[in-house]
Design a protein around this motif. Sequence first.
Motif, mmCIF file in Angstrom:
data_model
loop_
_atom_site.group_PDB
_atom_site.id
_atom_site.type_symbol
_atom_site.label_atom_id
_atom_site.label_comp_id
_atom_site.label_asym_id
_atom_site.label_seq_id
_atom_site.Cartn_x
_atom_site.Cartn_y
_atom_site.Cartn_z
ATOM 1 N N LYS A 160 0.837 -1.200 0.000
ATOM 2 C CA LYS A 160 0.000 0.000 0.000
ATOM 3 C C LYS A 160 0.874 1.252 0.000
ATOM 4 O O LYS A 160 2.059 1.188 0.350
ATOM 5 C CB LYS A 160 -0.938 -0.016 1.204
ATOM 6 N N ASP A 176 0.686 3.992 1.882
ATOM 7 C CA ASP A 176 1.019 4.526 3.205
ATOM 8 C C ASP A 176 0.241 3.768 4.275
ATOM 9 O O ASP A 176 -0.435 2.786 3.963
ATOM 10 C CB ASP A 176 0.745 6.039 3.275
ATOM 11 N N SER A 179 -2.237 5.005 6.143
ATOM 12 C CA SER A 179 -3.521 5.639 6.472
ATOM 13 C C SER A 179 -4.609 4.571 6.567
ATOM 14 O O SER A 179 -4.371 3.388 6.306
ATOM 15 C CB SER A 179 -3.865 6.697 5.419
ATOM 16 N N ASN A 236 -7.322 3.778 4.809
ATOM 17 C CA ASN A 236 -7.800 3.043 3.632
ATOM 18 C C ASN A 236 -6.991 3.420 2.388
ATOM 19 O O ASN A 236 -7.546 3.949 1.418
ATOM 20 C CB ASN A 236 -9.287 3.309 3.421
ATOM 21 N N PRO A 237 -5.700 3.126 2.400
ATOM 22 C CA PRO A 237 -4.859 3.548 1.276
ATOM 23 C C PRO A 237 -5.007 2.637 0.060
ATOM 24 O O PRO A 237 -5.326 1.463 0.191
ATOM 25 C CB PRO A 237 -3.439 3.428 1.849
ATOM 26 N N SER A 250 0.364 0.814 -3.758
ATOM 27 C CA SER A 250 1.501 1.525 -4.341
ATOM 28 C C SER A 250 1.753 0.956 -5.739
ATOM 29 O O SER A 250 1.113 -0.017 -6.149
ATOM 30 C CB SER A 250 2.740 1.325 -3.459
ATOM 31 N N ARG A 253 -7.088 -1.499 -0.560
ATOM 32 C CA ARG A 253 -5.899 -2.328 -0.779
ATOM 33 C C ARG A 253 -6.245 -3.792 -1.043
ATOM 34 O O ARG A 253 -5.592 -4.436 -1.851
ATOM 35 C CB ARG A 253 -4.929 -2.199 0.392
#
Length: 172
Positions: free
Chosen positions: A32, A34, A36, A38-39, A42, A71
């Motif tokens: 992901k 980050d 947070s 509910n990211p 990546s 994610r």
Amino acid sequence: MKNNQMMRLLIILAMLVSSCKSIFYVVRHAEKVDNSANPPLSELGQARAKDLKEELSNKGISGIYSTNYLRTKNTAKPLSDATGISISIYAPSPADSMRVFIEKLKQIKGKNVLVVGHSNTVKYVVNGLYERDTLRSDIADNDFDNIYIVKRQFFPVRKMRFFAKTYGKTSP
């Protein structure tokens, strides 16, 4: 018995046996962006999700389950898009919801299923399906490349098998 009758009997028997085995592929969501609430994934996570699609594209997947987080859904999405199978949402908590979900999975017969979870839920799904405490701890924060396979056979004898392997780029 004539050859035609024998062939039909063998085909029926083969269909019966294959419908009595389910294979569950359980993964943690991909990387992901980050930490947070509910990211999204990546770039590395998006690549891993595509790797998962490639890993499972020839496995006859007929069900895809994910929690309702970006994610996890985005990890399952490439396979969902490739197969046309909708992603079914399950709740990762409270514990009662997980137990109900695992019991629902255990009722599936003759299907191959992907379940995408989290570092702290994958062990419950795997252990519940395998009916043994095989995974004893949460998945490490930097570990994203494992795929856990639980094979449940019901005929002619009840038999469970567990495998762990990796897919995609190796986690750090």
